[in-house]
Design a protein around this motif. Structure first.
Motif, PDB file in Angstrom:
ATOM      1  N   UNK A 151       0.829  -1.206   0.000  1.00 17.81           N
ATOM      2  CA  UNK A 151       0.000   0.000   0.000  1.00 17.81           C
ATOM      3  C   UNK A 151       0.866   1.260   0.000  1.00 17.81           C
ATOM      4  N   UNK A 152       2.050   1.169   0.635  1.00 20.51           N
ATOM      5  CA  UNK A 152       2.982   2.295   0.590  1.00 20.51           C
ATOM      6  C   UNK A 152       3.433   2.511  -0.865  1.00 20.51           C
TER       7      UNK A 152
ATOM      8  N   UNK B 124       0.724   4.081  -2.863  1.00 17.32           N
ATOM      9  CA  UNK B 124       0.532   5.497  -2.512  1.00 17.32           C
ATOM     10  C   UNK B 124       1.358   6.397  -3.426  1.00 17.32           C
ATOM     11  N   UNK B 125       2.560   5.930  -3.786  1.00 12.52           N
ATOM     12  CA  UNK B 125       3.449   6.770  -4.590  1.00 12.52           C
ATOM     13  C   UNK B 125       3.314   6.514  -6.093  1.00 12.52           C
TER      14      UNK B 125
ATOM     15  N   UNK C  55      -2.576  10.163 -13.147  1.00 15.38           N
ATOM     16  CA  UNK C  55      -2.363  11.457 -13.811  1.00 15.38           C
ATOM     17  C   UNK C  55      -2.058  11.250 -15.294  1.00 15.38           C
ATOM     18  N   UNK C  56      -1.192  10.271 -15.582  1.00 17.07           N
ATOM     19  CA  UNK C  56      -0.851   9.979 -16.972  1.00 17.07           C
ATOM     20  C   UNK C  56      -2.099   9.466 -17.702  1.00 17.07           C
TER      21      UNK C  56
ATOM     22  N   UNK D 197      -5.251  10.095 -17.082  1.00 21.67           N
ATOM     23  CA  UNK D 197      -6.224  11.158 -17.347  1.00 21.67           C
ATOM     24  C   UNK D 197      -5.777  12.021 -18.529  1.00 21.67           C
ATOM     25  N   UNK D 198      -4.483  12.323 -18.535  1.00 20.72           N
ATOM     26  CA  UNK D 198      -3.951  13.211 -19.567  1.00 20.72           C
ATOM     27  C   UNK D 198      -4.067  12.590 -20.958  1.00 20.72           C
ATOM     28  N   UNK D 199      -3.776  11.274 -21.039  1.00 22.96           N
ATOM     29  CA  UNK D 199      -3.751  10.618 -22.358  1.00 22.96           C
ATOM     30  C   UNK D 199      -4.937   9.687 -22.582  1.00 22.96           C
TER      31      UNK D 199
ATOM     32  N   UNK E 104       4.242   6.071 -22.698  1.00 22.08           N
ATOM     33  CA  UNK E 104       5.519   6.445 -22.074  1.00 22.08           C
ATOM     34  C   UNK E 104       6.718   6.127 -22.971  1.00 22.08           C
TER      35      UNK E 104
ATOM     36  N   UNK F  63      -4.752   8.132  -3.318  1.00 21.35           N
ATOM     37  CA  UNK F  63      -3.913   8.341  -2.130  1.00 21.35           C
ATOM     38  C   UNK F  63      -4.689   7.989  -0.863  1.00 21.35           C
TER      39      UNK F  63
ATOM     40  N   UNK G 269       9.716   4.664 -15.550  1.00 23.49           N
ATOM     41  CA  UNK G 269       8.980   5.457 -16.532  1.00 23.49           C
ATOM     42  C   UNK G 269       8.344   6.688 -15.899  1.00 23.49           C
ATOM     43  N   UNK G 270       7.941   6.564 -14.642  1.00 20.63           N
ATOM     44  CA  UNK G 270       7.313   7.683 -13.953  1.00 20.63           C
ATOM     45  C   UNK G 270       8.332   8.668 -13.393  1.00 20.63           C
ATOM     46  N   UNK G 271       9.452   8.135 -12.895  1.00 24.56           N
ATOM     47  CA  UNK G 271      10.355   8.978 -12.111  1.00 24.56           C
ATOM     48  C   UNK G 271      11.710   9.251 -12.760  1.00 24.56           C
TER      49      UNK G 271
ATOM     50  N   UNK H 280       0.369   1.029   9.965  1.00 17.24           N
ATOM     51  CA  UNK H 280       0.579   1.528   8.600  1.00 17.24           C
ATOM     52  C   UNK H 280      -0.418   2.624   8.203  1.00 17.24           C
TER      53      UNK H 280
ATOM     54  N   UNK I 217       0.610   6.239   6.955  1.00 18.47           N
ATOM     55  CA  UNK I 217       0.169   6.665   5.622  1.00 18.47           C
ATOM     56  C   UNK I 217      -0.649   7.954   5.707  1.00 18.47           C
TER      57      UNK I 217
ATOM     58  N   UNK J  55       0.072  11.227   3.757  1.00 19.31           N
ATOM     59  CA  UNK J  55      -0.981  11.864   2.949  1.00 19.31           C
ATOM     60  C   UNK J  55      -1.062  13.361   3.263  1.00 19.31           C
TER      61      UNK J  55
ATOM     62  N   UNK K 231       0.928  19.059 -14.028  1.00 19.50           N
ATOM     63  CA  UNK K 231       0.936  17.636 -13.675  1.00 19.50           C
ATOM     64  C   UNK K 231       1.183  16.707 -14.838  1.00 19.50           C
ATOM     65  N   UNK K 232       0.978  15.393 -14.619  1.00 23.37           N
ATOM     66  CA  UNK K 232       1.093  14.415 -15.708  1.00 23.37           C
ATOM     67  C   UNK K 232       2.532  14.175 -16.112  1.00 23.37           C
ATOM     68  N   UNK K 233       3.049  12.991 -15.851  1.00 19.02           N
ATOM     69  CA  UNK K 233       4.488  12.778 -15.954  1.00 19.02           C
ATOM     70  C   UNK K 233       5.111  12.781 -17.363  1.00 19.02           C
ATOM     71  N   UNK K 234       4.792  11.811 -18.265  1.00 24.15           N
ATOM     72  CA  UNK K 234       5.635  11.757 -19.461  1.00 24.15           C
ATOM     73  C   UNK K 234       5.315  12.867 -20.459  1.00 24.15           C
TER      74      UNK K 234
END
Lengths: 469, 45
Positions: A87-88, A91-92, A99-100, A102-104, A116, A272, A413-415, B19, B23, B27, B42-45
């Protein structure tokens, strides 16, 4: 009234209620591809929690956890080790994936790789690996469903007709209602599973030993080695525990169906907050362990440890309660199976057939092909489950190690901006090859380490080396 | 044994309960940052 009639009536009522909810969720809605796969990206906190819980807590929770506690002892604790950690990780990662998405306007995990890394062959390969490794997981749900209904009906329904009826219902509401139907069936499934786990997990130790503490005291006296590594096994020691916890913690959300579930959320914040509350559901796991551990003393020598929980319930409680547990267990197999069928069918139609074989397909044609594929996958999984062999479990372990190989491609790919398409492609191929080779040559664990973890290390090394070339 | 559980069970079950608290802290730290970056595009690539 015969016990089997009472139990059967409860199972039928619960499965019928689940089916009704599944069908009703899809009525009065236009089921285009976007709505069918990702629910128009409008699920709030509660529906996402139910959907995710519906996918995380499967027949393995119901049968496997108590079965491992019964048959293997302490190694089962790896489940309690990886669950908080996964779950940790979610979360990240999941909010970024959302986000990716939604955008695409992404709908599948392979879409993510397509956007990507901008390569349709990599995306198609990811889809192929996803589908291949979902099938054994689907088989496990089917087999579990058959076992649950057979035992809970006192043998009145044989496992084969139970599997056929259960999965035809699943295929029907997946076709009608898509992911929304599955999420709403999860409401009933999660309520019943939580009630069953809490009640049985606390009641069984109290009835037979006077409490959970006295049960452990009796177990320590009778089988002290069962509660410490490697338990009843010879090769699942501490290094296996650590490597398995790490592999599953990073790899769990790499199952393709979790990407679809993430895209259905209405915001990244929903995911999150979901990661914050999901660990509470994990409290069902130790309760299932308690039942399996109690069974080691009450019912020693069962031929199949996976049946320890159901056998304890049948021995301890009246027929109507066994029927309730059986109905809950059937839904626990049907809900994740629905998501897996939906995901595998979409990956096949959208990410394998359209880009590689028929580039001119419209979204409507993709949806039509995906819905036809639902039936094909259901029949294929039914056939293999009916004629399955003991190698099914090893196939499932291959599944976990297999999808875990997507982790470097997703997280880097994300970071990272330096990771490249050839690096990720080579990494996944290497990881899958190493893992399958170790499994087929029966080298899992190797030097005490989980084979999937070793494959993941190779994968990361190849991704890094090729990307830096 | 701690609270009637072997220590390994007690330790792992404790973390199931701790946990969500950790968390929740993460958050509270992450959510404002995430909404800032979201507002910036926002939005990564």
């Amino acid at each position: 009234v015969n016990s089997n009639v009472v139990a059967l009536a409860f199972i039928s009522v619960i499965v019928s209620a689940g089916a009704f909810i599944g069908f009703y969720a899809g009525t009065r809605r236009k089921m285009d591809l976007e709505h069918w796969i990702v629910g128009d990206r409008g699920f709030g906190m509660l529906l996402v929690w139910l959907l995710m819980a519906g996918e995380v807590y499967t027949t393995f929770t119901f049968l496997g956890a108590s079965g491992w506690a019964y048959g293997k002892g302490a190694p089962v604790l790896y489940i309690l080790g990886y669950q908080p950690l996964m779950y940790v990780v979610s979360f990240f990662i999941l909010p970024q994936v959302w986000e990716v998405g939604r955008k695409y306007r992404l709908q599948t995990q392979a879409d993510f790789f397509q956007v990507r890394y901008n390569n349709k062959y990599l995306a198609a390969f990811v889809a192929l690996v996803g589908v291949v490794f979902i099938i054994p997981y689907l088989q496990l749900q089917l087999t579990g469903l058959g076992m649950i209904v057979e035992v809970a009906s006192y043998g009145a329904i044989h496992r084969t007709p139970a599997m056929i009826i259960g999965f035809l219902i699943v295929a029907a509401f997946v076709l009608t209602s898509g992911i929304r139907g599955i999420a709403w069936v999860s409401v009933l499934k999660d309520l019943l599973l939580l009630f069953s786990a809490v009640f049985v997990g606390i009641a069984v130790p109290y009835i037979y030993f006077g409490g959970i503490g006295p049960m452990f005291a009796a177990l320590v006296r009778a089988k002290p080695a069962h509660l410490v590594m490697p338990g009843a096994t010879t090769n699942l020691g501490h290094s296996w525990y650590v490597s398995t916890v790490l592999l599953v913690a990073v790899g769990f959300y790499m199952w393709p169906q979790f990407f679809g579930a993430s895209f259905s959320a209405k915001s990244s914040d929903t995911l999150r907050r979901n990661a914050v509350v999901m660990p509470f559901y994990s409290i069902t796991m130790p309760l299932m362990f308690f039942v399996g551990l109690a069974a080691t003393l009450i019912l020693p020598g069962l031929p199949n440890g996976d049946l320890s929980m159901l056998t304890m319930v049948r021995k301890t409680f009246p027929a109507w309660f066994l029927g309730l547990i059986g109905g809950a267990g059937a839904l626990t197999a049907m809900v994740p199976a629905g998501v897996m069928i939906l995901t595998a069918a979409t990956l096949f139609a959208k990410n394998m057939c359209r880009p590689i074989l028929w580039p001119g397909m419209t979204d409507q044609q993709v949806a039509k092909l995906a819905k036809t594929t639902v039936l094909v996958i259901t029949v294929a999984a039914l056939y293999s489950a009916i004629y399955s062999s003991p190698t099914l479990v090893s196939l499932l372990l291959v599944g976990y190690g297999g999808v875990g190989q997507f982790f470097p491609g997703v997280v880097l790919g994300l970071y990272s901006r330096r990771v490249t398409m050839p690096g990720v492609f080579a990494g996944i191929v290497t990881g899958v090859f190493v893992f399958v080779a170790l499994e087929l040559t029966k080298h899992d664990p190797l030097m005490g380490l989980n084979a999937g973890f070793i494959a993941l290390c190779f994968n990361f090394a190849v991704v890094g080396a090729v990307s830096l070339l | 044994m701690v609270l009637g559980l072997p220590f390994n069970f007690f330790w792992l079950i404790s973390w199931l309960l701790l946990t969500p608290l950790c968390m929740w802290g993460a958050y509270r730290l992450e959510a404002p940052r995430a909404s800032d970056s979201h507002n910036e595009g926002g939005g990564t690539p």
